[in-house]
Design a protein around this motif. Structure first.
Motif, short mmCIF file in Angstrom:
data_model
loop_
_atom_site.label_atom_id
_atom_site.label_comp_id
_atom_site.label_asym_id
_atom_site.label_seq_id
_atom_site.Cartn_x
_atom_site.Cartn_y
_atom_site.Cartn_z
N SER A 36 -14.46 13.88 0.94
CA SER A 36 -15.56 13.79 1.53
C SER A 36 -14.43 14.15 3.35
O SER A 36 -15.16 15.81 3.09
N TRP A 37 -14.13 14.05 3.68
CA TRP A 37 -13.34 14.24 4.74
C TRP A 37 -11.81 14.92 4.96
O TRP A 37 -10.84 15.22 5.54
N ALA A 38 -11.62 15.69 3.43
CA ALA A 38 -10.34 15.77 3.03
C ALA A 38 -9.91 17.14 4.17
O ALA A 38 -9.18 17.94 4.53
N GLY A 39 -11.24 17.73 4.79
CA GLY A 39 -11.23 18.98 5.40
C GLY A 39 -10.69 18.67 6.96
O GLY A 39 -9.84 19.53 6.92
N LYS A 40 -11.41 17.62 6.80
CA LYS A 40 -10.63 17.16 8.44
C LYS A 40 -9.38 16.59 8.25
O LYS A 40 -8.57 17.46 9.65
N TYR A 41 -8.79 15.63 7.73
CA TYR A 41 -7.41 15.25 8.07
C TYR A 41 -6.87 15.44 6.77
O TYR A 41 -5.46 15.19 6.74
N GLN A 42 -7.15 16.43 5.98
CA GLN A 42 -5.88 17.40 5.61
C GLN A 42 -5.33 16.26 4.02
O GLN A 42 -3.92 15.91 4.61
N TYR A 43 -6.25 14.98 3.91
CA TYR A 43 -5.73 14.23 3.00
C TYR A 43 -4.44 14.74 2.19
O TYR A 43 -5.16 15.96 1.08
N GLU A 44 -3.67 14.36 1.69
CA GLU A 44 -2.29 14.39 0.69
C GLU A 44 -2.30 13.24 0.02
O GLU A 44 -2.21 11.99 -0.04
N TRP A 45 -2.23 13.41 -0.97
CA TRP A 45 -1.34 12.28 -1.63
C TRP A 45 -0.59 12.69 -3.28
O TRP A 45 0.21 13.22 -2.92
N ALA A 46 0.09 11.00 -3.24
CA ALA A 46 2.11 11.25 -3.91
C ALA A 46 1.92 10.35 -4.59
O ALA A 46 1.04 9.15 -4.78
N TRP A 47 1.80 9.86 -6.48
CA TRP A 47 2.11 9.54 -6.99
C TRP A 47 3.32 8.64 -7.39
O TRP A 47 3.87 9.47 -7.64
N ALA A 48 3.66 7.75 -7.31
CA ALA A 48 5.56 7.00 -7.56
C ALA A 48 4.63 5.81 -7.24
O ALA A 48 4.66 5.08 -7.12
N ASP A 49 5.76 5.36 -8.23
CA ASP A 49 6.15 3.48 -8.03
C ASP A 49 4.81 2.70 -8.37
O ASP A 49 4.45 1.68 -7.32
N ASP A 50 3.93 3.41 -8.98
CA ASP A 50 2.62 2.50 -9.26
C ASP A 50 1.17 2.81 -8.71
O ASP A 50 0.66 1.79 -8.05
N LEU A 51 1.80 2.95 -7.70
CA LEU A 51 0.97 3.57 -6.37
C LEU A 51 0.37 5.44 -6.32
O LEU A 51 1.17 5.91 -6.30
N VAL A 52 -0.60 4.81 -5.19
CA VAL A 52 -0.99 6.66 -5.14
C VAL A 52 -0.38 6.05 -3.17
O VAL A 52 -1.48 5.37 -2.49
N TRP A 53 0.28 6.73 -2.68
CA TRP A 53 0.84 7.63 -1.35
C TRP A 53 0.00 8.39 -1.08
O TRP A 53 -0.30 8.92 -1.18
N LEU A 54 -1.04 8.08 -0.12
CA LEU A 54 -1.79 8.87 1.18
C LEU A 54 -1.10 9.23 2.44
O LEU A 54 -0.74 8.20 3.01
N ARG A 55 -1.60 10.48 3.30
CA ARG A 55 -0.94 10.57 4.18
C ARG A 55 -2.20 11.33 5.05
O ARG A 55 -2.66 12.92 3.78
N TYR A 56 -2.13 12.01 6.78
CA TYR A 56 -3.50 12.93 6.80
C TYR A 56 -2.52 13.33 8.14
O TYR A 56 -1.79 12.74 8.71
N ARG A 57 -3.33 14.58 8.71
CA ARG A 57 -3.50 15.15 9.62
C ARG A 57 -3.23 14.32 11.04
O ARG A 57 -4.51 13.54 10.73
N TYR A 58 -2.72 13.69 11.60
CA TYR A 58 -3.11 13.66 13.19
C TYR A 58 -2.45 14.23 14.27
O TYR A 58 -1.55 14.34 14.78
N GLY A 59 -3.34 15.49 14.58
CA GLY A 59 -2.47 16.32 15.49
C GLY A 59 -1.71 17.25 14.85
O GLY A 59 -1.65 17.57 13.59
#
Length: 300
Positions: A36-59
């Motif tokens: 739901s908040w992907a528009g505001k924060y521009q969430y992205e993910w990466a799949w590696a090492d049996d984990l889902v890594w998340l990052r988002y924009r802050y300025g």
């Protein structure tokens, strides 16, 4: 290094399998929240090492969220150093994970993020509102029940235009207050509309609405994240009806399956009024969070 891409709805099921493995299921990282908040924060993910890594924009910066998956592992230093920048900031890290990482990485710096602690409540407490601690809330809820003829029911797809109209008026109403920045509410409205666009693809969503004289007066949208827990993501009510916030909260919880015993009402963002309101409902626990900061020492 990780390869990030925008969040995709068609990988929701895979993501939930990783999310269910987390020792603490923070609302920040539930699929409904990041979608739901992907528009505001521009969430992205990466799949590696049996984990889902998340990052988002802050300025201009990218900040990382807590990796999603099984946290009880002994290779966090290797994972973080190899996958992230030589210096990184990881925010809103649940305490269960931050303790594991800090044990394995003594040089990492942790900072308490009290404004992002999530409030956990016993559902029966918020339904019954017994005792002196809940006297004011109980009085408001009961006043609403006596004073207004209303209908409570889940939101339906055909209700979405009414919600959009309601939110437009609600934001205008909030804008009349001197201490309110309506930009945040506009972004929140965009997040709600993004959920509407994917409603049929998000079966974990639960909702409720109150209608008075055939008009929408309040609504709430939540997400069931495990067999015992529901997160309330959005809750809005008209200020024209006394006790309506207490009523929509209570009726929503009453409508849930009996196995749901805990409600997560998310963080207070450090706002004094919101902290006071959440504290008055007597949380039984919190999902505590930290900011983790790390910089590799490149000096010989």
């Amino acid at each position: 290094m990780l390869t990030f891409e925008p969040i995709q709805l068609n990988r929701r099921g895979e993501y939930l399998e990783y999310y269910r493995q987390c020792l603490e299921k923070a609302s920040d990282y539930s699929f409904v929240n990041i979608w739901s908040w992907a528009g505001k924060y521009q969430y992205e993910w990466a799949w590696a090492d049996d984990l889902v890594w998340l990052r988002y924009r802050y300025g201009p910066l990218y900040l990382y969220g807590a990796p999603i998956g099984a946290w009880q592992r002994d290779d966090w230093q290797k994972l973080l150093v190899e996958n992230l920048e030589p210096h990184f900031i990881m925010t809103r890290v649940p305490e269960a994970l931050s303790r594991i990482i800090e044990t394995q990485m003594p040089d990492i710096v942790g900072k308490n993020q009290r404004e992002h602690w999530e409030y956990l409540y016993n559902i029966n407490d918020l339904i019954e509102l017994k005792g002196s601690d809940y006297a004011a809330k109980r009085k408001l809820a009961n006043t609403f029940e006596r004073r207004y003829a209303y209908e409570f029911r889940p939101l339906r797809i055909q209700d979405f235009p009414a919600v959009r109209t309601f939110m437009k008026g609600w934001i205008e109403q909030q804008g009349q207050r001197r201490d309110v920045n309506t930009e945040d509410f506009i972004l929140e409205n965009q997040a709600i509309n993004r959920l509407f666009e994917s409603w049929k693809d998000l079966p974990e969503i639960v909702s409720g609405s109150i209608w008075i004289n055939n008009g929408l007066a309040a609504f709430t949208i939540g997400e069931i994240v495990d067999p015992q827990t529901v997160i309330i993501h959005f809750e809005k009510a008209s200020l024209d009806f006394i006790g309506i916030y207490q009523a929509i909260n209570r009726r929503m919880l009453m409508s849930l399956p009996e196995n749901i015993t805990c409600v997560n009402r998310e963080q207070d963002l450090g706002l004094p009024g919101l902290r006071k309101a959440k504290t008055e409902y007597r949380p039984v626990d919190f999902i505590r969070k930290q900011k983790l900061m790390y910089q590799i020492n490149t000096q010989e």
